[in-house]
Motif scaffolding. Structure first.
Motif, PDB file in Angstrom:
ATOM      1  N   PHE A  60       0.807  -1.214   0.000  1.00  0.00           N
ATOM      2  CA  PHE A  60       0.000   0.000   0.000  1.00  0.00           C
ATOM      3  C   PHE A  60       0.844   1.269   0.000  1.00  0.00           C
ATOM      4  CE2 PHE A  60      -2.512  -3.325   2.029  1.00  0.00           C
ATOM      5  CZ  PHE A  60      -3.630  -3.315   1.201  1.00  0.00           C
ATOM      6  N   ARG A  61       2.092   1.181   0.369  1.00  0.00           N
ATOM      7  CA  ARG A  61       2.888   2.398   0.512  1.00  0.00           C
ATOM      8  C   ARG A  61       4.183   2.343  -0.293  1.00  0.00           C
ATOM      9  NH1 ARG A  61       3.295   3.865   6.753  1.00  0.00           N
ATOM     10  NH2 ARG A  61       4.094   5.801   5.840  1.00  0.00           N
ATOM     11  N   GLY A  62       4.283   1.385  -1.212  1.00  0.00           N
ATOM     12  CA  GLY A  62       5.504   1.282  -2.000  1.00  0.00           C
ATOM     13  C   GLY A  62       6.513   0.385  -1.316  1.00  0.00           C
ATOM     14  N   ASP A  63       7.689   0.289  -1.884  1.00  0.00           N
ATOM     15  CA  ASP A  63       8.715  -0.590  -1.328  1.00  0.00           C
ATOM     16  C   ASP A  63       9.327   0.004  -0.058  1.00  0.00           C
ATOM     17  OD1 ASP A  63      10.330  -2.419  -4.001  1.00  0.00           O
ATOM     18  OD2 ASP A  63       8.222  -2.093  -3.577  1.00  0.00           O
ATOM     19  N   TYR A  64       9.709  -0.880   0.834  1.00  0.00           N
ATOM     20  CA  TYR A  64      10.430  -0.462   2.028  1.00  0.00           C
ATOM     21  C   TYR A  64      11.255  -1.643   2.508  1.00  0.00           C
ATOM     22  CZ  TYR A  64       7.459  -3.118   5.261  1.00  0.00           C
ATOM     23  OH  TYR A  64       6.822  -4.116   5.948  1.00  0.00           O
ATOM     24  N   VAL A  65      12.222  -1.353   3.332  1.00  0.00           N
ATOM     25  CA  VAL A  65      12.988  -2.409   3.974  1.00  0.00           C
ATOM     26  C   VAL A  65      12.858  -2.244   5.479  1.00  0.00           C
ATOM     27  CG1 VAL A  65      14.668  -2.918   2.178  1.00  0.00           C
ATOM     28  CG2 VAL A  65      15.054  -0.977   3.683  1.00  0.00           C
ATOM     29  N   VAL A  66      12.740  -3.363   6.172  1.00  0.00           N
ATOM     30  CA  VAL A  66      12.753  -3.372   7.624  1.00  0.00           C
ATOM     31  C   VAL A  66      14.178  -3.693   8.043  1.00  0.00           C
ATOM     32  CG1 VAL A  66      11.878  -4.474   9.708  1.00  0.00           C
ATOM     33  CG2 VAL A  66      10.344  -4.038   7.792  1.00  0.00           C
ATOM     34  N   LEU A  67      14.743  -2.847   8.871  1.00  0.00           N
ATOM     35  CA  LEU A  67      16.156  -2.923   9.185  1.00  0.00           C
ATOM     36  C   LEU A  67      16.388  -3.330  10.633  1.00  0.00           C
ATOM     37  CD1 LEU A  67      17.044   0.454   7.462  1.00  0.00           C
ATOM     38  CD2 LEU A  67      17.498  -1.823   6.534  1.00  0.00           C
ATOM     39  N   SER A  68      17.461  -4.052  10.835  1.00  0.00           N
ATOM     40  CA  SER A  68      17.897  -4.416  12.177  1.00  0.00           C
ATOM     41  C   SER A  68      19.367  -4.067  12.302  1.00  0.00           C
ATOM     42  CB  SER A  68      17.668  -5.909  12.420  1.00  0.00           C
ATOM     43  OG  SER A  68      18.057  -6.271  13.728  1.00  0.00           O
ATOM     44  N   TYR A  69      19.783  -3.706  13.493  1.00  0.00           N
ATOM     45  CA  TYR A  69      21.152  -3.235  13.721  1.00  0.00           C
ATOM     46  C   TYR A  69      21.793  -3.986  14.890  1.00  0.00           C
ATOM     47  CZ  TYR A  69      18.907   0.703  11.347  1.00  0.00           C
ATOM     48  OH  TYR A  69      18.194   1.482  10.469  1.00  0.00           O
TER      49      TYR A  69
END
Length: 205
Positions: A60-69
C-alpha cells in the motif's frame, strides 16, 4: 445574568470559520512533525550503523525495507536494587564506536545519562530475552532475559518502487545506514549506502 458556556460561544462562530480553524490546527500539527524530523536531519549528530534488511514490501505504501542493527540488541543487566527492564520501557542507550567507526551499544538505562563524550539515543524495549549474534558471528543465547531488543524508530525505510527486493537480497555486510541523532536522543535515517556508495538520501522535507 448567566455567562454563556464555551459550547454556546463556539456555536456562535460561523461554521466556515470553525472549519478553517480546525484545518489550521491540523496543518500546524503536520508542519510541526515535519519540521521536527527536518531538524534532526539538519542538525543531528551523524552515526554509522551496520544494518540487516528483513522485509521487502508494503503493497500500500511502495517498497520499504525493515532494518535491524547490532545496537538493536543490548545487554540490559540491571544494577543492584533496580528492577529488570520490561517490554514497553522507554530507555536511553549509550553509544560508542567500534574499530571500524560503526556505532555500538555500551549501556542502557531508564534515565538519560549525564552529559558526556558518548552519544545517547532514545529507544523503547520491544522484547526481552532471545539470542543474538556475538562478536564471533555465532548465535549466543546465554544472557537470557538480560538481553533486550530495542527499537529506535529507524527500523523501516521507504525506497523507490521496485527497489526493496534488491536491497533485501543484498549481503548485510555491504549495507550501511547513516543516521542523525538529536540532542534529545531522537534519531532519523539520513542516508543508505551499499559498498560505501550512496543509494538513497532522505530529503530534508
Amino acid at each position: 445574568m448567566k455567562a454563556p458556556s464555551a459550547d454556546e460561544l463556539v456555536a456562535r462562530v460561523p461554521l466556515l470559520w470553525r472549519t478553517l480553524a480546525a484545518m489550521l490546527v491540523l496543518v500546524g500539527g503536520l508542519l510541526a512533525l515535519v519540521e521536527s524530523r527536518a531538524g534532526i536531519l539538519r542538525a543531528g549528530t551523524e552515526i554509522r550503523l551496520k544494518t540487516v534488511p528483513v522485509d521487502p514490501r508494503d503493497l500500500f505504501r511502495g517498497d520499504y525495507v525493515v532494518l535491524s542493527y547490532p545496537i538493536s540488541t543490548v545487554d540490559g543487566a540491571s544494577r543492584q536494587g533496580e528492577r529488570g527492564f520490561r517490554r514497553g520501557d522507554a530507555v536511553f542507550v549509550t553509544l560508542g564506536r567500534d574499530g571500524e567507526g560503526f556505532a555500538r551499544a555500551t549501556g542502557v538505562s531508564r534515565e538519560r545519562p549525564a552529559a558526556g563524550p558518548d552519544l545517547v539515543m532514545a529507544g523503547r524495549v520491544v522484547s526481552t530475552g532471545g539470542c543474538a549474534l556475538n562478536d564471533a558471528g555465532t548465535f549466543d543465547c546465554s544472557q537470557g532475559r538480560n538481553r533486550l531488543r530495542i527499537a529506535y524508530g529507524l527500523e523501516s525505510y521507504f525506497v523507490p518502487q521496485g527497489s526493496g527486493r534488491a536491497i533485501e537480497t543484498t549481503d548485510r555486510s555491504r549495507i550501511e545506514v547513516i543516521a542523525a541523532v538529536s540532542s534529545s536522543g531522537d534519531a532519523a535515517i539520513k542516508r543508505l549506502l551499499i559498498d560505501g556508495k550512496l543509494v538513497y538520501a532522505e530529503p530534508p522535507y
